[in-house]
Design an enzyme around this catalytic site. Structure first.
Site, mmCIF file in Angstrom:
data_model
loop_
_atom_site.group_PDB
_atom_site.id
_atom_site.type_symbol
_atom_site.label_atom_id
_atom_site.label_comp_id
_atom_site.label_asym_id
_atom_site.label_seq_id
_atom_site.Cartn_x
_atom_site.Cartn_y
_atom_site.Cartn_z
ATOM 1 N N GLU A 112 0.844 -1.198 0.000
ATOM 2 C CA GLU A 112 0.000 0.000 0.000
ATOM 3 C C GLU A 112 0.874 1.240 0.000
ATOM 4 O O GLU A 112 2.072 1.163 0.316
ATOM 5 C CB GLU A 112 -0.923 0.010 1.218
ATOM 6 C CG GLU A 112 -2.246 -0.685 0.964
ATOM 7 C CD GLU A 112 -3.256 -0.416 2.053
ATOM 8 O OE1 GLU A 112 -4.331 0.085 1.739
ATOM 9 O OE2 GLU A 112 -2.961 -0.718 3.209
ATOM 10 N N HIS A 228 -9.227 10.791 2.662
ATOM 11 C CA HIS A 228 -8.901 9.689 1.758
ATOM 12 C C HIS A 228 -9.005 10.200 0.333
ATOM 13 O O HIS A 228 -9.971 10.877 -0.020
ATOM 14 C CB HIS A 228 -9.846 8.500 1.960
ATOM 15 C CG HIS A 228 -9.324 7.248 1.335
ATOM 16 N ND1 HIS A 228 -9.345 7.041 -0.019
ATOM 17 C CD2 HIS A 228 -8.741 6.158 1.884
ATOM 18 C CE1 HIS A 228 -8.798 5.853 -0.277
ATOM 19 N NE2 HIS A 228 -8.425 5.305 0.855
ATOM 20 N N ARG A 274 -1.079 9.754 1.452
ATOM 21 C CA ARG A 274 -2.481 10.105 1.176
ATOM 22 C C ARG A 274 -2.730 11.597 1.023
ATOM 23 O O ARG A 274 -3.482 12.007 0.158
ATOM 24 C CB ARG A 274 -3.362 9.609 2.322
ATOM 25 C CG ARG A 274 -3.574 8.144 2.240
ATOM 26 C CD ARG A 274 -4.604 7.706 3.215
ATOM 27 N NE ARG A 274 -4.935 6.337 2.878
ATOM 28 C CZ ARG A 274 -5.542 5.504 3.688
ATOM 29 N NH1 ARG A 274 -5.899 5.911 4.878
ATOM 30 N NH2 ARG A 274 -5.813 4.283 3.307
ATOM 31 N N HIS A 331 -11.638 10.883 6.193
ATOM 32 C CA HIS A 331 -11.487 9.437 6.376
ATOM 33 C C HIS A 331 -11.064 9.055 7.792
ATOM 34 O O HIS A 331 -11.575 8.092 8.353
ATOM 35 C CB HIS A 331 -10.450 8.942 5.372
ATOM 36 C CG HIS A 331 -10.306 7.453 5.312
ATOM 37 N ND1 HIS A 331 -11.385 6.609 5.187
ATOM 38 C CD2 HIS A 331 -9.212 6.650 5.362
ATOM 39 C CE1 HIS A 331 -10.961 5.347 5.148
ATOM 40 N NE2 HIS A 331 -9.656 5.351 5.268
ATOM 41 N N ARG A 366 -1.782 9.309 9.228
ATOM 42 C CA ARG A 366 -1.740 7.863 9.462
ATOM 43 C C ARG A 366 -1.175 7.115 8.256
ATOM 44 O O ARG A 366 -1.548 7.390 7.116
ATOM 45 C CB ARG A 366 -3.172 7.379 9.716
ATOM 46 C CG ARG A 366 -3.305 5.893 9.852
ATOM 47 C CD ARG A 366 -4.763 5.510 9.905
ATOM 48 N NE ARG A 366 -5.411 5.715 8.628
ATOM 49 C CZ ARG A 366 -6.143 4.794 7.994
ATOM 50 N NH1 ARG A 366 -6.328 3.608 8.545
ATOM 51 N NH2 ARG A 366 -6.717 5.058 6.844
#
Ligand SMILES: Cc1cc2nc3c(=O)[nH]c(=O)nc-3n(C[C@H](O)[C@H](O)[C@H](O)COP(=O)(O)OP(=O)(O)OC[C@H]3O[C@@H](n4cnc5c(N)ncnc54)[C@H](O)[C@@H]3O)c2cc1C
Length: 526
Positions: A112, A228, A274, A331, A366
């Site tokens: 990811e 997000h 992100r 998100h 995060r």
């Protein structure tokens, strides 16, 4: 006085994991606002990060977490997360949890954004949260755990010595009841559904943050919200998440003319952190351009991503065309109720775990797939601790100080959601934040903090919580005059380490009540 041993508020992974561990030696009551499965945890798609493969190491996971968090993380908290992760996840597997496997029976590790190794475990492709939650639910020992659904916690009961001694709950008929407890755990998730565009479940609306603040607990880092990059976007609305793992498998962000928008923006291109991806998409959308995920290169998309495929098809997207329209949206909340490594808040008897807590693991942003993990690791540690602490004698309940709010008017939730999205969203500036804060202050935050729940409806209480939490976000974002992680200020676009790396914005009830706009800075590192 009738009391229970441990009350846990919420029914996501953090709550369930805490309940399973605690119930090995104590009786637990789980109270949840809606049905048991109504949580962000159930919706989680991407997976769980854990450094268990041969070439990986918790220290690499730690490095990636801190880099994504823009070096603002609490290093001790990160170390605990990554080092305990292999043990906690192995326990989960030993207890029967099935993660996806390769043909030879070894675990499949996915990739990811911002991870330097393949370390993401999935279950049934992109339905990880659902299957982890189902697994935890199947492990609840119902002889030791009472479950109360469709019941919201609307107030924390405070004793004369300022400790927390229970909760007030409201059922769907509006009846209020007090439940006294030796230990009270908030596992109520973040505050995503306070924003117009969000991936979050409708019940995740910041309640725990407002309850804790009203009860005297410290709240911090509320300016750090992760947007997000890729929520499915049709007809001006978001309809669930298109997991990061889709880009992990090669999907590319493009405009309607096929321009690859991440090419020249970041060395990791579509797998950049992100906030970088979300800001880039948003900048195109602001210029009136639609942005799409080009998935044409992913073979057997529907098999790999059944949940995403379902969401797309139920919203009329033809996946055979190879393009999914996307928009960023709220998100994840990095900030929250300040907690230590045992999830203790600054109020005796009150704990917070999962997304509602701020352990400092996530820093300013995060790392993908670290939050289910946080709930599992910290929930395990908290449950272990609560199971072992000796019985607690409760102090005398403080005299009811709750004031009757004049309730001239409270804003509609939709107005709060639109205002937060527009003025405290992906790209922020001082002017918009100040106007948002001024609007929220017309609702008298100082009065709202002391309002008694008894005479109000659940709808009114939800609005009060929403105003309080929105104010915390607006004021914190206004005060942090730099850009870092999920917090991007177009008027202060640079990370300013000299002034801000070691400075946190921390609130308590008295600070908020002073409403002077004076920020309370606290140095968190020497
Ligand atoms: C669509 C989506 C996909 C995601 N994908 C991933 C992923 O792949 N990997 C990952 O690590 N993370 C992912 N996340 C983030 C992750 O799911 C959450 O951070 C995590 O599940 C939070 O767990 P929690 O137990 O703290 O809270 P939640 O799962 O959010 O549960 C909160 C619970 O509290 C209840 N509650 C709230 N207020 C009250 C109240 N007043 N009284 C009683 N109950 C209350 C809610 O109803 C809910 O049951 C995703 C999130 C979303 C929304």
């Amino acid at each position: 006085m009738d009391k229970v041993e441990v009350v846990i508020v919420g029914s996501g992974v953090a709550a369930l994991q805490t309940a399973i561990e605690t119930s090995k030696s104590k009786h637990v009551t789980i109270i949840t606002k809606s049905k048991l499965r109504h949580s962000n945890s159930y919706l989680a798609q991407g997976g769980i990060a854990v450094a268990m493969s041969e070439q990986d190491n918790p220290s690499f996971h730690q490095k990636d977490t801190i880099q994504a968090g823009r070096y603002y993380n609490n290093e001790h908290a990160v170390k605990m997360l990554v080092e305990q992760a292999p043990y906690v996840i192995s326990n989960l597997i030993d207890s029967g949890m099935r993660f996806d496997h390769n043909q030879d029976g070894s675990l499949t590790y996915g990739m990811e954004g911002a991870h330097s190794e393949r370390r993401i475990l999935h279950s049934h492709g992109d339905a990880t949260g659902k299957f982890v939650t189902e697994h935890l639910l199947s492990k609840l020992d119902t002889s030791k755990i009472d479950i109360v659904e469709d019941t919201a916690v609307v107030e924390l009961i405070i004793a004369e010595d300022h400790s927390c001694i229970g909760v007030k709950v409201m059922n769907q008929k509006g009846q209020v009841e007090s439940i006294y407890a030796e230990h009270i755990v908030l596992a109520t998730g973040g505050c995503g559904s306070l924003f117009q565009l969000t991936s979050n479940a409708s019940t995740v609306a910041g309640d725990g943050l407002a309850l804790a603040l009203k009860a005297g607990a410290r709240i911090r880092d509320m300016e750090f919200i992760q947007f997000h990059p890729t929520l499915l976007y049709c007809n001006g609305k978001t309809h669930g998440l298109v997991s990061e793992a889709v880009r992990g498998e090669g999907a590319i962000l493009v405009t309607s003319h096929g321009k690859k928008i991440m090419e020249a923006v970041h060395p990791l291109k579509d797998l950049a952190p992100r906030h970088v991806v979300a800001q880039t998409i948003y900048s195109y959308m602001e210029q009136g351009e639609m942005v799409f995920l080009d998935i044409s290169m992913i073979d057997h998309f529907k098999e790999h991503f059944p949940t995403v495929a379902d969401i797309c098809e139920s919203n009329g997207i033809n996946l055979d065309e190879g393009k999914i329209p996307v928009s960023p949206g709220n998100h994840f909340l990095m900030g929250g109720i300040e907690t230590d490594e045992l999830s203790r808040t600054s109020v005796k008897g009150l704990y917070a775990v999962g997304e509602v807590a701020c352990t400092g693991v996530h820093g300013a942003n995060r790392l993908a797939s670290n939050s289910l993990l946080e709930g599992l690791v910290y929930g395990h540690a908290l449950g272990h601790y609560l199971g072992a602490v000796p019985p607690r004698k409760l102090a005398k309940e403080a005299r009811q100080t709750g004031v009757k709010h004049s309730l001239r008017m409270l804003p509609e939730i939709a107005d709060i959601q639109n205002s937060l999205m527009q003025k405290a969203g992906i790209v922020r500036n001082g002017k918009d934040l100040a106007s948002l804060k001024a609007w929220l202050e017309t609702y008298r935050i100082d009065e709202l903090l002391d309002v008694a729940c008894e005479d109000l409806t659940l709808d009114q209480l939800s609005k009060i919580n929403a105003v309080i939490v929105s104010w915390l976000i607006a004021e914190s974002a206004l005060m942090r005059k730099e850009s870092r992680g999920g917090h991007y200020r177009e008027d202060y676009p640079i990370e300013n380490d000299a002034e801000w790396l070691h400075t946190s914005i921390v609130w308590d009830k008295n600070k908020v009540k002073s409403l002077k706009g004076n920020v309370y800075y606290e140095s968190i590192k020497a």
